[in-house]
Design a protein around this motif. Structure first.
Motif, PDB file in Angstrom:
ATOM      1  N   ALA A   1      -4.991  14.583 -15.000  1.00 27.61           N
ATOM      2  CA  ALA A   1      -3.996  15.241 -15.742  1.00 27.61           C
ATOM      3  C   ALA A   1      -2.911  14.509 -15.945  1.00 27.61           C
ATOM      4  CB  ALA A   1      -3.484  16.535 -14.758  1.00 27.61           C
ATOM      5  N   SER A   2      -2.439  13.652 -14.932  1.00 30.52           N
ATOM      6  CA  SER A   2      -1.321  13.001 -15.165  1.00 30.52           C
ATOM      7  C   SER A   2      -1.381  11.681 -16.205  1.00 30.52           C
ATOM      8  CB  SER A   2      -0.677  12.090 -13.940  1.00 30.52           C
ATOM      9  OG  SER A   2      -1.816  11.481 -13.277  1.00 30.52           O
ATOM     10  N   SER A   3      -2.709  11.109 -16.027  1.00 38.41           N
ATOM     11  CA  SER A   3      -3.043  10.117 -16.902  1.00 38.41           C
ATOM     12  C   SER A   3      -3.156  10.459 -18.481  1.00 38.41           C
ATOM     13  CB  SER A   3      -4.369   9.546 -16.819  1.00 38.41           C
ATOM     14  OG  SER A   3      -4.552   8.906 -15.336  1.00 38.41           O
ATOM     15  N   LEU A   4      -3.731  11.872 -18.718  1.00 39.51           N
ATOM     16  CA  LEU A   4      -3.647  12.493 -20.013  1.00 39.51           C
ATOM     17  C   LEU A   4      -2.288  12.721 -20.610  1.00 39.51           C
ATOM     18  CD1 LEU A   4      -5.457  13.649 -22.447  1.00 39.51           C
ATOM     19  CD2 LEU A   4      -5.633  15.821 -20.970  1.00 39.51           C
ATOM     20  N   PHE A   5      -1.311  13.066 -19.757  1.00 37.30           N
ATOM     21  CA  PHE A   5      -0.253  13.533 -20.070  1.00 37.30           C
ATOM     22  C   PHE A   5       0.635  12.004 -20.997  1.00 37.30           C
ATOM     23  CE2 PHE A   5       4.318  13.315 -19.089  1.00 37.30           C
ATOM     24  CZ  PHE A   5       4.837  14.378 -20.175  1.00 37.30           C
TER      25      PHE A   5
ATOM     26  N   CYS B   1       1.386  11.295  -9.524  1.00 35.89           N
ATOM     27  CA  CYS B   1       1.720  11.281 -11.245  1.00 35.89           C
ATOM     28  C   CYS B   1       1.908   9.787 -11.624  1.00 35.89           C
ATOM     29  CB  CYS B   1       2.742  12.243 -11.398  1.00 35.89           C
ATOM     30  SG  CYS B   1       2.686  13.983 -11.241  1.00 35.89           S
ATOM     31  N   THR B   2       2.744   9.335 -10.715  1.00 36.18           N
ATOM     32  CA  THR B   2       2.908   7.659 -10.973  1.00 36.18           C
ATOM     33  C   THR B   2       1.791   6.745 -10.864  1.00 36.18           C
ATOM     34  OG1 THR B   2       4.974   8.054  -9.906  1.00 36.18           O
ATOM     35  CG2 THR B   2       4.476   5.613 -10.239  1.00 36.18           C
ATOM     36  N   ALA B   3       0.655   7.210 -10.363  1.00 35.18           N
ATOM     37  CA  ALA B   3      -0.621   6.556 -10.344  1.00 35.18           C
ATOM     38  C   ALA B   3      -1.198   6.757 -11.709  1.00 35.18           C
ATOM     39  CB  ALA B   3      -1.448   6.805  -9.135  1.00 35.18           C
ATOM     40  N   GLY B   4      -1.198   8.048 -11.837  1.00 33.57           N
ATOM     41  CA  GLY B   4      -1.543   8.428 -13.162  1.00 33.57           C
ATOM     42  C   GLY B   4      -0.890   7.554 -14.409  1.00 33.57           C
ATOM     43  N   TYR B   5       0.417   7.317 -14.478  1.00 30.96           N
ATOM     44  CA  TYR B   5       1.071   6.494 -15.378  1.00 30.96           C
ATOM     45  C   TYR B   5       0.470   5.048 -15.483  1.00 30.96           C
ATOM     46  CZ  TYR B   5       4.944   3.948 -17.426  1.00 30.96           C
ATOM     47  OH  TYR B   5       5.580   3.154 -18.004  1.00 30.96           O
ATOM     48  N   GLY B   6       0.247   4.582 -14.109  1.00 24.70           N
ATOM     49  CA  GLY B   6      -0.419   3.356 -14.136  1.00 24.70           C
ATOM     50  C   GLY B   6      -1.746   3.167 -14.738  1.00 24.70           C
ATOM     51  N   LEU B   7      -2.411   4.071 -14.607  1.00 23.95           N
ATOM     52  CA  LEU B   7      -3.644   4.373 -15.204  1.00 23.95           C
ATOM     53  C   LEU B   7      -3.722   4.279 -16.640  1.00 23.95           C
ATOM     54  CD1 LEU B   7      -6.207   6.596 -12.814  1.00 23.95           C
ATOM     55  CD2 LEU B   7      -6.358   4.102 -13.195  1.00 23.95           C
ATOM     56  N   ALA B   8      -2.760   5.269 -17.189  1.00 27.15           N
ATOM     57  CA  ALA B   8      -2.725   5.321 -18.505  1.00 27.15           C
ATOM     58  C   ALA B   8      -1.999   4.145 -19.344  1.00 27.15           C
ATOM     59  CB  ALA B   8      -1.626   6.670 -18.783  1.00 27.15           C
ATOM     60  N   HIS B   9      -1.517   3.445 -18.722  1.00 23.92           N
ATOM     61  CA  HIS B   9      -0.980   2.061 -19.220  1.00 23.92           C
ATOM     62  C   HIS B   9      -1.515   0.781 -18.793  1.00 23.92           C
ATOM     63  CE1 HIS B   9       2.204   4.383 -21.519  1.00 23.92           C
ATOM     64  NE2 HIS B   9       2.287   4.976 -20.349  1.00 23.92           N
ATOM     65  N   LEU B  10      -2.513   1.162 -17.703  1.00 21.68           N
ATOM     66  CA  LEU B  10      -3.260  -0.208 -17.198  1.00 21.68           C
ATOM     67  C   LEU B  10      -2.079  -1.100 -16.759  1.00 21.68           C
ATOM     68  CD1 LEU B  10      -5.931  -0.945 -20.070  1.00 21.68           C
ATOM     69  CD2 LEU B  10      -6.137   0.393 -17.933  1.00 21.68           C
ATOM     70  N   ASP B  11      -1.247  -0.338 -15.887  1.00 19.44           N
ATOM     71  CA  ASP B  11      -0.416  -1.144 -15.212  1.00 19.44           C
ATOM     72  C   ASP B  11      -0.541  -0.805 -13.474  1.00 19.44           C
ATOM     73  OD1 ASP B  11       2.087  -1.887 -13.651  1.00 19.44           O
ATOM     74  OD2 ASP B  11       3.414  -1.424 -15.178  1.00 19.44           O
ATOM     75  N   TRP B  12      -1.441  -2.161 -13.022  1.00 22.61           N
ATOM     76  CA  TRP B  12      -1.943  -1.824 -11.651  1.00 22.61           C
ATOM     77  C   TRP B  12      -0.623  -1.931 -10.568  1.00 22.61           C
ATOM     78  CZ3 TRP B  12      -6.055   0.132 -12.379  1.00 22.61           C
ATOM     79  CH2 TRP B  12      -6.798   0.000 -13.434  1.00 22.61           C
TER      80      TRP B  12
ATOM     81  N   ALA C   1       1.784   3.260  -6.172  1.00 19.74           N
ATOM     82  CA  ALA C   1       1.814   4.675  -5.864  1.00 19.74           C
ATOM     83  C   ALA C   1       0.656   5.190  -5.018  1.00 19.74           C
ATOM     84  CB  ALA C   1       1.821   5.312  -7.242  1.00 19.74           C
ATOM     85  N   MET C   2      -0.441   4.858  -5.208  1.00 21.80           N
ATOM     86  CA  MET C   2      -1.598   5.153  -4.574  1.00 21.80           C
ATOM     87  C   MET C   2      -1.256   5.002  -2.994  1.00 21.80           C
ATOM     88  SD  MET C   2      -3.500   7.323  -6.045  1.00 21.80           S
ATOM     89  CE  MET C   2      -4.707   7.348  -4.702  1.00 21.80           C
ATOM     90  N   TYR C   3      -0.720   3.784  -2.519  1.00 26.83           N
ATOM     91  CA  TYR C   3      -0.339   3.204  -1.182  1.00 26.83           C
ATOM     92  C   TYR C   3       0.899   4.190  -0.616  1.00 26.83           C
ATOM     93  CZ  TYR C   3       1.364   0.366   2.543  1.00 26.83           C
ATOM     94  OH  TYR C   3       1.858  -0.114   3.724  1.00 26.83           O
ATOM     95  N   LEU C   4       1.746   4.807  -1.561  1.00 21.31           N
ATOM     96  CA  LEU C   4       2.653   5.711  -1.052  1.00 21.31           C
ATOM     97  C   LEU C   4       1.947   6.872  -0.651  1.00 21.31           C
ATOM     98  CD1 LEU C   4       5.500   6.768  -0.438  1.00 21.31           C
ATOM     99  CD2 LEU C   4       5.838   7.038  -2.801  1.00 21.31           C
ATOM    100  N   PHE C   5       0.980   7.732  -1.402  1.00 23.08           N
ATOM    101  CA  PHE C   5       0.396   8.726  -1.492  1.00 23.08           C
ATOM    102  C   PHE C   5      -0.468   8.734  -0.162  1.00 23.08           C
ATOM    103  CE2 PHE C   5      -3.556  11.248  -1.908  1.00 23.08           C
ATOM    104  CZ  PHE C   5      -3.013  12.413  -2.104  1.00 23.08           C
ATOM    105  N   THR C   6      -1.230   7.546  -0.007  1.00 25.72           N
ATOM    106  CA  THR C   6      -2.223   7.366   1.377  1.00 25.72           C
ATOM    107  C   THR C   6      -1.206   7.534   2.583  1.00 25.72           C
ATOM    108  OG1 THR C   6      -3.449   6.054  -0.374  1.00 25.72           O
ATOM    109  CG2 THR C   6      -3.763   5.872   2.340  1.00 25.72           C
ATOM    110  N   ILE C   7      -0.128   6.837   2.375  1.00 22.97           N
ATOM    111  CA  ILE C   7       0.821   6.668   3.457  1.00 22.97           C
ATOM    112  C   ILE C   7       1.359   8.180   3.943  1.00 22.97           C
ATOM    113  CG2 ILE C   7       3.146   6.343   4.478  1.00 22.97           C
ATOM    114  CD1 ILE C   7       2.736   3.526   3.461  1.00 22.97           C
ATOM    115  N   ASN C   8       1.785   8.843   2.856  1.00 19.51           N
ATOM    116  CA  ASN C   8       2.185  10.455   3.323  1.00 19.51           C
ATOM    117  C   ASN C   8       1.012  11.145   3.748  1.00 19.51           C
ATOM    118  OD1 ASN C   8       4.849   9.717   2.227  1.00 19.51           O
ATOM    119  ND2 ASN C   8       4.405  10.618   0.231  1.00 19.51           N
ATOM    120  N   GLY C   9      -0.290  10.984   3.202  1.00 16.89           N
ATOM    121  CA  GLY C   9      -1.058  11.756   3.516  1.00 16.89           C
ATOM    122  C   GLY C   9      -1.417  11.735   4.774  1.00 16.89           C
ATOM    123  N   VAL C  10      -1.682  10.536   5.150  1.00 17.87           N
ATOM    124  CA  VAL C  10      -2.358  10.165   6.520  1.00 17.87           C
ATOM    125  C   VAL C  10      -1.162  10.671   7.588  1.00 17.87           C
ATOM    126  CG1 VAL C  10      -2.446   8.043   7.964  1.00 17.87           C
ATOM    127  CG2 VAL C  10      -3.608   7.898   5.977  1.00 17.87           C
TER     128      VAL C  10
END
Length: 385
Positions: A108-112, A174-185, A191-200
């Motif tokens: 959803a975020s990548s498409l937006f 959402c930020t990870a989706g932005y990275g995917l949309a613009h191929l900005d790793w 962002a995925m690191y931050l999400f993982t930390i929060n979730g864990v």
């Protein structure tokens, strides 16, 4: 002695939660919130788009509104609950639903961001979700504790809404989706690191409270299978906790090093004919200092390095990026240079205004002392008749 005992008893009664907890009802609601089907899928997709709009326009209010309607907490809390009750089938369900949730959020975020025509020059809200700090760990941990306590108590209030805002699970996705949309790793991985930390840490907080409140453990018909699954869950808990603790320690050390660098920069911001207008610290703790003014002499460079070592920064980790006033700066550094000079001017102006106020106060004090020291003139004598 008796007074202290009474105070301790009152504090114990104040913090007692025995009569306020319903573990049976809490377990049922946690299991129900794990499932990610039907309306929850659409609610998540809509809230992700709302959050993406907020990130795209740097609007904190819109991001908060999106977090209020997001159902992201369910599978993560369910995973922590399954670990705490040693329920392997429930852990599998929570893991599968969490994976579906993440995929839907990223799509959803990548498409937006692919179709959004808006491109911000300085996307601060997006950038803020790419570099986890120790504060993110603390927020996720204590937010998770508040969330599971709220779920477990009989009289529920609005705490879960606050937890959804504080733990901020949605903006990193959402930020990870932005990275995917613009191929900005850089955006995607950070962002995925931050999400993982929060979730864990939310899951670990749930696990700790489930153990503390002694939720009923899962029952198995086959005792041998139960032992294997419980042993497997124990291994999972250890495998999650050890890296999490090491990550937290690393973030604390990184935060302390950043504080040392900032202290060094503030002390040497404007020395002589030199001004430090920016600095960067990379993942290897290498510090690049951007400085303008006259070229540094060997003595001045040694003084800077000595000051850095006094602040606990090895001199080998420092490099100077000099921009002489007589030379034309690089195009990429012009904006940063102007901003730094403006900030320095504001700082100097504030110092001068403060000095003016101090001098005015001293003048008023001197006037008061002078008035008190001069005796009053005597009254004129009446002439003799």
């Amino acid at each position: 002695m008796g007074a202290w005992k009474n105070i301790l008893n009152q504090l114990k009664d104040l913090a007692d939660i025995t009569n306020h907890i319903d573990t049976g009802d809490a377990a049922l609601r946690i299991k129900n919130n794990i499932w990610f089907r039907g309306p929850n899928v659409w609610i998540l997709a809509f809230s992700i788009v709302v959050a993406s709009v907020g990130l795209n326009v740097n609007s904190t209010a819109v991001i908060i509104g999106a977090m209020l309607i997001s159902p992201l907490m369910g599978p993560i809390v369910g995973a922590g609950f399954a670990l705490g009750t040693q329920d392997m089938p429930l852990l599998k369900q929570a893991g599968w639903n969490l994976l579906v949730m993440v995929i839907i959020s990223l799509l959803a975020s990548s498409l937006f961001f692919l179709i959004s025509p808006l491109r911000l020059v300085n996307p601060t809200e997006l950038l803020a979700r790419t570099s986890p700090t120790i504060y993110d760990v603390l927020i996720a941990l204590f937010g998770g504790l508040a969330g599971i306590f709220e779920t477990s108590r009989k009289d529920r209030g609005t705490v879960l809404s606050g937890v959804a805002i504080a733990t901020a699970l949605m903006p990193p996705l959402c930020t990870a989706g932005y990275g995917l949309a613009h191929l900005d790793w850089h955006f995607f991985l950070g962002a995925m690191y931050l999400f993982t930390i929060n979730g864990v840490f939310i899951a670990l907080a749930t696990y700790a409270v489930v153990k503390f409140l002694r939720f009923p453990q899962a029952q198995y018909l086959d005792e041998k299978k139960a032992k294997r699954q419980r042993a497997f869950i124990t291994v999972i808990v250890i495998a999650v906790m050890v890296p999490s603790v090491l990550t937290a320690i690393g973030l604390i050390q990184e935060n302390n090093y950043e504080r040392k660098v900032l202290s060094f920069i503030d002390e040497n911001r404007a020395v002589g004919q030199h001004y430090i207008y920016d600095h960067k610290v990379d993942s290897h703790r290498k510090v690049e200092i951007f400085i303008t003014g006259d070229p540094l002499t060997d003595t001045e460079r040694d003084n800077f390095l000595a000051s850095a070592e006094r602040h606990g920064i090895p001199k080998e980790s420092i490099t100077f990026n000099e921009h002489s006033l007589s030379a034309k700066p690089k195009e990429d550094d012009v904006q940063t240079l102007v901003q730094g000079l403006f900030e320095q001017s504001v700082l100097e102006l504030a110092k001068k205004e403060e000095r003016i106020r101090e001098l005015e106060a001293q003048i008023r004090d001197l006037k008061g002392d002078t008035t008190a020291a001069v005796p009053a003139a005597p009254a004129p004598e009446e002439p003799e008749l």
